[in-house]
Design a protein around this motif. Structure first.
Motif, PDB file in Angstrom:
ATOM      1  N   ALA A  33     -41.833 -54.473  17.456  1.00  0.00           N
ATOM      2  CA  ALA A  33     -42.771 -53.379  17.693  1.00  0.00           C
ATOM      3  C   ALA A  33     -42.075 -52.032  17.860  1.00  0.00           C
ATOM      4  CB  ALA A  33     -43.615 -53.675  18.927  1.00  0.00           C
ATOM      5  N   LYS A  34     -40.799 -52.056  18.234  1.00  0.00           N
ATOM      6  CA  LYS A  34     -40.091 -50.809  18.522  1.00  0.00           C
ATOM      7  C   LYS A  34     -40.050 -49.878  17.304  1.00  0.00           C
ATOM      8  CE  LYS A  34     -35.768 -51.204  19.654  1.00  0.00           C
ATOM      9  NZ  LYS A  34     -34.563 -51.505  20.459  1.00  0.00           N
ATOM     10  N   ASP A  35     -39.739 -50.439  16.142  1.00  0.00           N
ATOM     11  CA  ASP A  35     -39.692 -49.613  14.934  1.00  0.00           C
ATOM     12  C   ASP A  35     -41.062 -49.067  14.573  1.00  0.00           C
ATOM     13  OD1 ASP A  35     -37.008 -49.930  14.649  1.00  0.00           O
ATOM     14  OD2 ASP A  35     -37.104 -51.432  13.066  1.00  0.00           O
ATOM     15  N   GLN A  36     -42.102 -49.894  14.774  1.00  0.00           N
ATOM     16  CA  GLN A  36     -43.455 -49.438  14.443  1.00  0.00           C
ATOM     17  C   GLN A  36     -43.897 -48.321  15.387  1.00  0.00           C
ATOM     18  OE1 GLN A  36     -44.343 -50.671  11.698  1.00  0.00           O
ATOM     19  NE2 GLN A  36     -42.845 -52.317  11.693  1.00  0.00           N
ATOM     20  N   LYS A  37     -43.461 -48.379  16.637  1.00  0.00           N
ATOM     21  CA  LYS A  37     -43.795 -47.319  17.593  1.00  0.00           C
ATOM     22  C   LYS A  37     -43.089 -46.010  17.236  1.00  0.00           C
ATOM     23  CE  LYS A  37     -44.790 -50.373  21.504  1.00  0.00           C
ATOM     24  NZ  LYS A  37     -44.333 -50.859  22.829  1.00  0.00           N
ATOM     25  N   TRP A  38     -41.933 -46.114  16.607  1.00  0.00           N
ATOM     26  CA  TRP A  38     -41.265 -44.920  16.097  1.00  0.00           C
ATOM     27  C   TRP A  38     -42.010 -44.397  14.869  1.00  0.00           C
ATOM     28  CZ3 TRP A  38     -36.527 -42.082  16.568  1.00  0.00           C
ATOM     29  CH2 TRP A  38     -35.820 -42.348  17.751  1.00  0.00           C
ATOM     30  N   PHE A  39     -42.389 -45.318  13.992  1.00  0.00           N
ATOM     31  CA  PHE A  39     -42.985 -44.947  12.718  1.00  0.00           C
ATOM     32  C   PHE A  39     -44.343 -44.271  12.885  1.00  0.00           C
ATOM     33  CE2 PHE A  39     -45.967 -46.010   9.324  1.00  0.00           C
ATOM     34  CZ  PHE A  39     -45.307 -45.530   8.197  1.00  0.00           C
ATOM     35  N   LEU A  40     -45.223 -44.859  13.702  1.00  0.00           N
ATOM     36  CA  LEU A  40     -46.618 -44.413  13.756  1.00  0.00           C
ATOM     37  C   LEU A  40     -46.777 -42.945  14.142  1.00  0.00           C
ATOM     38  CD1 LEU A  40     -49.501 -45.265  13.291  1.00  0.00           C
ATOM     39  CD2 LEU A  40     -49.617 -46.068  15.663  1.00  0.00           C
ATOM     40  N   GLY A  54     -52.938 -42.520   3.587  1.00  0.00           N
ATOM     41  CA  GLY A  54     -52.424 -42.343   4.942  1.00  0.00           C
ATOM     42  C   GLY A  54     -53.241 -43.096   5.975  1.00  0.00           C
ATOM     43  N   LEU A  55     -54.564 -43.052   5.854  1.00  0.00           N
ATOM     44  CA  LEU A  55     -55.437 -43.732   6.816  1.00  0.00           C
ATOM     45  C   LEU A  55     -55.247 -45.247   6.760  1.00  0.00           C
ATOM     46  CD1 LEU A  55     -58.718 -41.660   6.370  1.00  0.00           C
ATOM     47  CD2 LEU A  55     -57.111 -41.570   8.301  1.00  0.00           C
ATOM     48  N   ILE A  56     -55.132 -45.807   5.553  1.00  0.00           N
ATOM     49  CA  ILE A  56     -54.942 -47.251   5.418  1.00  0.00           C
ATOM     50  C   ILE A  56     -53.586 -47.668   5.978  1.00  0.00           C
ATOM     51  CG2 ILE A  56     -54.608 -49.114   3.744  1.00  0.00           C
ATOM     52  CD1 ILE A  56     -57.493 -48.420   4.171  1.00  0.00           C
ATOM     53  N   THR A  57     -52.559 -46.845   5.742  1.00  0.00           N
ATOM     54  CA  THR A  57     -51.232 -47.144   6.296  1.00  0.00           C
ATOM     55  C   THR A  57     -51.277 -47.189   7.810  1.00  0.00           C
ATOM     56  OG1 THR A  57     -50.181 -46.028   4.408  1.00  0.00           O
ATOM     57  CG2 THR A  57     -48.807 -46.453   6.352  1.00  0.00           C
ATOM     58  N   MET A  58     -51.919 -46.207   8.418  1.00  0.00           N
ATOM     59  CA  MET A  58     -52.015 -46.168   9.882  1.00  0.00           C
ATOM     60  C   MET A  58     -52.817 -47.353  10.410  1.00  0.00           C
ATOM     61  SD  MET A  58     -52.360 -42.110  10.859  1.00  0.00           S
ATOM     62  CE  MET A  58     -53.515 -41.629   9.581  1.00  0.00           C
ATOM     63  N   ALA A  59     -53.890 -47.723   9.715  1.00  0.00           N
ATOM     64  CA  ALA A  59     -54.698 -48.873  10.143  1.00  0.00           C
ATOM     65  C   ALA A  59     -53.888 -50.153  10.105  1.00  0.00           C
ATOM     66  CB  ALA A  59     -55.937 -48.993   9.247  1.00  0.00           C
ATOM     67  N   ALA A  60     -53.075 -50.323   9.063  1.00  0.00           N
ATOM     68  CA  ALA A  60     -52.243 -51.522   8.946  1.00  0.00           C
ATOM     69  C   ALA A  60     -51.216 -51.586  10.071  1.00  0.00           C
ATOM     70  CB  ALA A  60     -51.545 -51.546   7.586  1.00  0.00           C
ATOM     71  N   ILE A  61     -50.609 -50.443  10.404  1.00  0.00           N
ATOM     72  CA  ILE A  61     -49.602 -50.421  11.468  1.00  0.00           C
ATOM     73  C   ILE A  61     -50.234 -50.698  12.826  1.00  0.00           C
ATOM     74  CG2 ILE A  61     -47.919 -48.973  12.682  1.00  0.00           C
ATOM     75  CD1 ILE A  61     -47.043 -50.013   9.963  1.00  0.00           C
ATOM     76  N   VAL A  62     -51.407 -50.128  13.081  1.00  0.00           N
ATOM     77  CA  VAL A  62     -52.105 -50.397  14.342  1.00  0.00           C
ATOM     78  C   VAL A  62     -52.427 -51.879  14.454  1.00  0.00           C
ATOM     79  CG1 VAL A  62     -54.250 -50.014  15.620  1.00  0.00           C
ATOM     80  CG2 VAL A  62     -53.048 -48.072  14.600  1.00  0.00           C
ATOM     81  N   TYR A  63     -52.880 -52.480  13.370  1.00  0.00           N
ATOM     82  CA  TYR A  63     -53.164 -53.925  13.350  1.00  0.00           C
ATOM     83  C   TYR A  63     -51.910 -54.735  13.684  1.00  0.00           C
ATOM     84  CZ  TYR A  63     -53.440 -58.527  11.130  1.00  0.00           C
ATOM     85  OH  TYR A  63     -53.345 -59.872  10.877  1.00  0.00           O
ATOM     86  N   LEU A  64     -50.785 -54.378  13.082  1.00  0.00           N
ATOM     87  CA  LEU A  64     -49.533 -55.099  13.345  1.00  0.00           C
ATOM     88  C   LEU A  64     -49.069 -54.890  14.785  1.00  0.00           C
ATOM     89  CD1 LEU A  64     -47.639 -54.326  10.016  1.00  0.00           C
ATOM     90  CD2 LEU A  64     -48.496 -56.557  10.746  1.00  0.00           C
ATOM     91  N   LEU A  65     -49.191 -53.652  15.272  1.00  0.00           N
ATOM     92  CA  LEU A  65     -48.775 -53.359  16.650  1.00  0.00           C
ATOM     93  C   LEU A  65     -49.604 -54.139  17.663  1.00  0.00           C
ATOM     94  CD1 LEU A  65     -47.966 -49.533  16.757  1.00  0.00           C
ATOM     95  CD2 LEU A  65     -46.456 -51.410  17.472  1.00  0.00           C
ATOM     96  N   LEU A  66     -50.913 -54.219  17.453  1.00  0.00           N
ATOM     97  CA  LEU A  66     -51.770 -54.971  18.370  1.00  0.00           C
ATOM     98  C   LEU A  66     -51.394 -56.455  18.367  1.00  0.00           C
ATOM     99  CD1 LEU A  66     -55.255 -53.314  17.672  1.00  0.00           C
ATOM    100  CD2 LEU A  66     -53.804 -53.029  19.698  1.00  0.00           C
ATOM    101  N   SER A  67     -51.068 -56.990  17.200  1.00  0.00           N
ATOM    102  CA  SER A  67     -50.648 -58.394  17.110  1.00  0.00           C
ATOM    103  C   SER A  67     -49.330 -58.610  17.833  1.00  0.00           C
ATOM    104  CB  SER A  67     -50.515 -58.812  15.638  1.00  0.00           C
ATOM    105  OG  SER A  67     -51.749 -58.725  14.966  1.00  0.00           O
ATOM    106  N   MET A  68     -48.406 -57.658  17.688  1.00  0.00           N
ATOM    107  CA  MET A  68     -47.109 -57.763  18.362  1.00  0.00           C
ATOM    108  C   MET A  68     -47.266 -57.633  19.871  1.00  0.00           C
ATOM    109  SD  MET A  68     -44.844 -55.401  15.774  1.00  0.00           S
ATOM    110  CE  MET A  68     -44.694 -55.795  14.036  1.00  0.00           C
ATOM    111  N   ARG A  69     -48.099 -56.689  20.305  1.00  0.00           N
ATOM    112  CA  ARG A  69     -48.287 -56.468  21.744  1.00  0.00           C
ATOM    113  C   ARG A  69     -48.889 -57.696  22.411  1.00  0.00           C
ATOM    114  NH1 ARG A  69     -50.691 -50.829  23.734  1.00  0.00           N
ATOM    115  NH2 ARG A  69     -48.625 -50.263  22.916  1.00  0.00           N
ATOM    116  N   ALA A  70     -49.766 -58.397  21.690  1.00  0.00           N
ATOM    117  CA  ALA A  70     -50.369 -59.623  22.232  1.00  0.00           C
ATOM    118  C   ALA A  70     -49.462 -60.830  22.041  1.00  0.00           C
ATOM    119  CB  ALA A  70     -51.711 -59.872  21.546  1.00  0.00           C
TER     120      ALA A  70
END
Length: 349
Positions: free
Chosen positions: A133-140, A306-322
């Protein structure tokens, strides 16, 4: 017919070159004494992101018209989109197939289900999820700023391109300085393919194999994109659809191939690190070039990407956080690209 033949030849060339490249880059990481995860996030990602970055650089600096320069802007947006959706989705799919093959011998010998080998097992423990998740938190946040700048215009906007280079420099320094957080994975390196009989290959052999394979990946990727550009109209696809939907997949093919190879070798963390590291490059370096040399103004298609990219990253981050990022959930990321394609129909109509 020649375009289809060349397309297949290029895909095979990219795959074989990536096999040699990941083999060389692991030895290069050992020579440079960098952490195992940095081999994926920095060394491999830098090499495989080179073709796309060069496409953006050439387009924005040599384009004779604003439309020609916007090809670079499209590449800067298409790269992260494909990595966040197709690359992660393919990785999840390969993991599902791999675990299914691992489960089959257990079922045949015991007749009982093999616990923990199917698609519902998470890709690591809590520590692994935090690392992913660390890289995704940098990316988003960087990507959000990148998209936001495409919607506004002001005098000093081009100068902000330098901040994107600075962001990647900080990320690069953090990764190189990070400890060995590979969790004991990938201790044994396969023999260098250029010197298979050498237990410890010479540094020159490692460098030669790395540079040579990068050269093949670069030229094969460019030729692959050209074949797609030719085949698209033959299939009845417009130039805009080919550029936004197919070309980004072609330019990100090396990262996808690397992920497939590392997953096949049982090095899942390196596969995921390569994708996330390439995403960081795509979010910063091409964006910085675009801001410096173009108006960086988004149309509907670019904003949708851009919107679809952000939606995909949020989905991945939520899965990682859980702590529930499984191969199945990773494979679902590819569906975001399908949504992107469907959304392009009314935008480009």
């Amino acid at each position: 017919m020649i375009h289809f033949v060349l397309l297949i030849v290029c895909a095979v060339a990219i795959y074989l070159s990536c096999e040699w490249f990941v083999n060389a880059v692991e030895w290069l990481g050992q020579r440079l004494n960098v952490a195992k995860m940095a081999v994926g996030t920095i060394l491999a990602a830098f090499g495989t992101a080179l073709p796309e970055s060069v496409v953006t650089l050439v387009a924005v600096t040599t384009g004779a018209t604003e439309e020609a320069k916007n090809i670079g802007v499209g590449a800067a947006m298409g790269g992260p989109l494909v990595l966040a959706t197709v690359a992660y989705g393919v990785t999840g799919g390969i993991l599902l197939l791999k675990r299914r093959k691992e489960r089959r011998p257990v079922l045949e010998t015991t007749g009982l289900p093999s616990s923990g080998l199917d698609g519902v097992q998470a890709l690591g423990d809590e520590k692994d999820m935090k690392r992913l998740a660390k890289d995704q938190k940098w990316f988003l946040p960087i990507f959000i700023v990148k998209v936001s700048l495409g919607l506004v215009a002001f005098a000093f906007k081009p100068a902000l391109g330098l901040l994107f280079f600075g962001a990647y420099a900080v990320y690069f320094w953090r990764e190189i300085r990070s400890g060995d957080d590979g969790g004991g994975e990938d201790e044994e390196l396969e023999p260098l393919k250029l010197r298979p009989k050498a237990a410890i290959p010479a540094t020159w052999a490692v460098v030669v194999q790395t540079v040579a394979t990068l050269g093949v990946i670069f030229f094969a990727s460019q030729l692959f994109v050209k074949q797609l550009d030719a085949i698209g109209p033959m299939l009845g696809l417009s130039t805009a659809v080919t550029a936004l939907l197919l070309s980004p997949v072609a330019t990100e093919l090396p990262e996808i191939m690397n992920a497939v190879i590392w997953v096949r070798q049982g090095k899942t963390k390196l596969a995921l690190a390569n994708i996330s590291g390439a995403m960081m490059i795509q979010a910063t370096v091409p964006s910085g070039l675009g801001l410096l040399f173009t108006s960086w103004k988004f149309d509907g298609a670019l904003l949708w990407a851009g919107l679809i990219t952000m939606a995909a990253i949020v989905y991945l981050l939520l899965s990682m956080r859980a702590h529930k990022l499984t191969p199945g959930r990773l494979a679902v990321a590819a569906l975001f690209y399908v949504v992107f394609g469907l959304g392009l129909i009314p935008i480009l109509a």
